[in-house]
Design a protein around this motif. Structure first.
Motif, mmCIF file in Angstrom:
data_model
loop_
_atom_site.group_PDB
_atom_site.id
_atom_site.type_symbol
_atom_site.label_atom_id
_atom_site.label_comp_id
_atom_site.label_asym_id
_atom_site.label_seq_id
_atom_site.Cartn_x
_atom_site.Cartn_y
_atom_site.Cartn_z
ATOM 1 N N PRO B 76 0.815 -1.229 0.000
ATOM 2 C CA PRO B 76 0.000 0.000 0.000
ATOM 3 C C PRO B 76 0.841 1.268 0.000
ATOM 4 N N ILE B 78 3.578 1.726 -1.900
ATOM 5 C CA ILE B 78 4.205 2.002 -3.201
ATOM 6 C C ILE B 78 3.151 1.985 -4.308
ATOM 7 N N PHE B 100 -9.346 0.161 -8.843
ATOM 8 C CA PHE B 100 -8.062 0.243 -8.139
ATOM 9 C C PHE B 100 -8.206 0.962 -6.803
ATOM 10 N N TYR B 104 -7.310 -0.621 -2.963
ATOM 11 C CA TYR B 104 -6.421 0.009 -1.983
ATOM 12 C C TYR B 104 -7.207 0.639 -0.838
ATOM 13 N N CYS B 143 -3.937 5.371 -11.795
ATOM 14 C CA CYS B 143 -4.176 4.145 -11.035
ATOM 15 C C CYS B 143 -2.999 3.842 -10.102
ATOM 16 N N ALA B 144 -1.787 4.272 -10.509
ATOM 17 C CA ALA B 144 -0.609 4.025 -9.673
ATOM 18 C C ALA B 144 -0.583 4.958 -8.462
ATOM 19 N N HIS B 147 -3.810 5.762 -4.376
ATOM 20 C CA HIS B 147 -3.747 5.534 -2.927
ATOM 21 C C HIS B 147 -2.654 6.382 -2.280
#
Lengths: 353, 296
Positions: B76, B78, B100, B104, B143-144, B147
């Motif tokens: 969570p 990275i 996504f 997360y 999306c990366a 979180h």
């Protein structure tokens, strides 16, 4: 739990929006059901065409009750020209022509249709004999009653439905697993999810849940159409077919996983799944009963998981067996599922390269 | 302690050494670039740090923890954007980022905010298969980051994009470490690394060749400035501090470490008209270290 719901939703949406998958999982097998249901439905109603030339006392004066039975076997038409009627028999348009010569009933039939001619001769002889007995005024000494070993309501559709359902579920389970594994691996989604806080167990459960859901919907649709359109009657412990179908789905998902693990591309995986499932469906009696097949073939078919799924479903759904009949097929399918999953896990790679 | 510590990283695919004894550190909040031509070992290095691969030897500490084997506590913290698209099939851009976000444990509204930040609001209802290359990359970056990870890895986020789309993406990327986030980016575009990165590691054939800020790397070049003068070399003999003088298609190319003196001399000769001055680039650094022209 949230992850499970999220992943299941994503997978289900992906499936429902893939027209080709929905077609092959849902519509295509149903087309076979309607086709087979229609063919066998017609066959049961087909009567022999009989042309009556001139007055035939035996038919004209037959009591109403006997006449009804006669009409169930023969579709009677009247004709005037004997030669023309016989020509129709020769050309296969009519099964038999009858005329009366004195007290003799003369039936003109064709030997080219052996089954039809046997039925014609047998039925007409029975009616003549029956009429003779009736004319004596004595009750017959011996009578005959016939009983099918199956339930009275059993029809061809009852055999076709479980077999086609087995094939449909096998196909969508295997395709779904193969395409997901390979598609996700090719797109890199598998890698991406490996770096997300989602356990492999959650991921696998979500995929299994969607496939099971699809299989149960397939079952509902198949049985619904069978009952509504083709007079399918479910017997005995038919709900036992549900756990059986669940285990069968898991078994074919494992086969799909194996295809997905071995094949390099998504297309390759789906083709491989098809290559495994379609011949298996033929050899497992999904499309036609295996009773007429040679012994070695029947023996070989016992090595195929689909044969056991089909047999088990037929037993509990239409043969009237109780739920214990589903236990052995379930055990065999579960063993297949475990063995094939272990093999697929050994061959599994995270990446295509 | 830095966000990432890598020491002695080595990994071979068969005979090929994809990563060969690579060591470096990335500080907290740094925008770190790994550059090099295709096959230099950039992606393999990144995947080892992310915890997707196990190195043959060497140590990796990511936020002070070992990423291999799969370290659920680290995940969570990275964010990753892989080279491949990595999307759920047939979902729309909005459904994708919501999925996504939910994985997360982040509210959907955060996903919507990211969609806006990467400029995909009008494409929210478009399926990922119908997005353009640039939109794909933007969604994948969103999306990366949905979180709010402490470290984000971007593997060639601008590869295969047209120059316009690349430059648009730079605006988005340059702000990613504003809030103290550490960004690690691989690219094979030298100009990109010069614009975006605090420090760059130059990788070639699995080996770490240079590691410093782009400015320092260029400054360290011996042939730091090139001056191109139209015409031929006649009359240029008296120009001082010339390291190299070369006739090219565009004129005479003078390489010098003291461009001021060269320009004074050229002014005296009345040859300033139409000249062009180019200071060194990371391409030149690559050429100097490897002896080969840089080809992305």
């Amino acid at each position: 739990m949230t992850s499970f719901v999220t992943l299941s939703t994503a997978i289900l949406k992906g499936f429902l929006r893939d027209r080709a998958s929905v077609f092959f999982a849902m519509v295509f097998p149903l087309m076979f059901l309607v086709l087979f249901g229609g063919i066998f439905g017609d066959q049961e109603q087909s009567r022999l065409d009989l042309v009556q030339v001139g007055p035939v006392a035996l038919l004209d004066e037959m009591p109403a009750e006997s006449r009804a039975a006669f009409d169930a076997t023969f579709a009677v038409e009247r004709g005037d020209d004997l030669d023309a009627a016989i020509e129709e028999v020769r050309s296969g348009d009519v099964d038999v022509v009858v005329e009366m010569q004195g007290n003799e009933l003369v039936a003109h039939y064709t030997r080219t249709d052996q089954v039809g001619s046997a039925i014609v001769q047998g039925s007409l002889r029975a009616f003549v004999d029956g009429t003779n007995v009736a004319l004596t005024g004595q009750p017959p000494t011996f009578t005959l009653r016939t009983e099918a070993v199956e339930d009275d309501s059993l029809k061809a559709i009852a055999y076709v439905t479980p077999g086609l359902l087995g094939w449909a579920v096998a196909m969508s389970a295997a395709f779904g697993a193969a395409a997901t594994l390979n598609g996700w691996r090719t797109s890199g989604l598998l890698r991406r999810l490996q770096l997300a806080p989602v356990s492999t167990r959650t991921l696998v459960s979500a995929r299994v849940a969607v496939t099971l859901g699809v299989a149960l919907v397939q079952m509902a649709i198949f049985l619904g159409i069978g009952v509504a359109l083709f007079d399918l009657t479910l017997t005995g412990a038919w709900p036992a077919a549900i756990p059986l179908l669940v285990v069968g789905t898991l078994c074919f998902m494992a086969i799909g996983l194996l295809a997905g693990a071995v094949a390099k591309t998504t297309e390759g995986a789906v083709n491989m799944a098809n290559f495994i499932v379609l011949p298996m469906a033929f050899l497992s009696g999904s499309f036609f009963p295996l009773e007429g097949a040679p012994g070695w073939l029947q023996g070989f078919s016992l090595l195929l998981p689909l044969r056991h799924l089909n047999d088990g479903m037929t037993d509990v759904m239409v043969r009237g067996d109780d739920w214990t009949a589903a236990l052995v097929p379930m055990g065999i399918l579960a063993a297949f599922a475990v063995a094939v999953t272990l093999l697929a896990a050994r061959l599994f790679r995270w990446e295509t390269t | 302690m830095g966000a990432i510590e890598v020491s002695g990283l080595t990994m071979a695919y068969g005979e090929v050494r994809a990563v060969d004894d690579v060591s470096f550190e990335v500080a907290d909040g740094e925008f770190f670039g790994i550059i090099g031509p295709n096959g230099a070992g950039k992606t393999t290095t990144l995947e080892i740090i992310e915890g997707l691969r196990r190195p043959d030897s060497g140590e990796v500490l990511l936020l002070g923890e070992r990423p291999w084997p799969r370290n659920p506590g680290l995940l969570p913290r990275i964010g990753v954007q892989l080279q491949a698209s990595s999307f759920f099939e047939r979902l729309t851009a909005r459904e994708q980022i919501h999925t996504f976000a939910s994985l997360y444990d982040v509210p959907r509204t955060v996903g919507d905010e990211w969609l806006e930040r990467v400029g995909l609001v009008d494409k929210a209802d478009t399926r990922v298969e119908d997005l353009s290359g640039g939109q794909h990359k933007r969604l994948s970056i969103a999306c990366a980051l949905v979180h709010d990870p402490e470290v984000v890895f971007l593997d060639e986020p601008t590869a295969a994009l047209d120059p316009q789309a690349r430059r648009n993406l730079w605006d988005l990327l340059s702000g990613l470490n504003d809030s103290g986030r550490t960004v690690v980016l691989t690219t094979h575009y030298m100009d990109e690394a010069e614009v975006l990165c605090d420090r760059v590691a130059i990788l070639d054939q699995g080996r770490l060749l240079q590691l410093d800020s782009p400015q320092a790397l260029v400054r360290g070049l011996r042939r730091s400035t090139r001056i191109t003068v139209p015409g031929d070399a006649a009359g240029l003999d008296g120009v001082p501090h010339v390291e190299r003088l070369e006739q090219t298609r565009d004129g005479v190319e003078i390489t010098s470490a003291q461009p001021g003196a060269v320009l004074d001399a050229l002014a005296g000769l009345g040859r300033l008209h139409g000249i062009s001055v180019t200071s060194g680039t990371l391409e030149d650094v690559f050429l100097e270290v490897t002896g080969r022209e840089y080809r992305a």
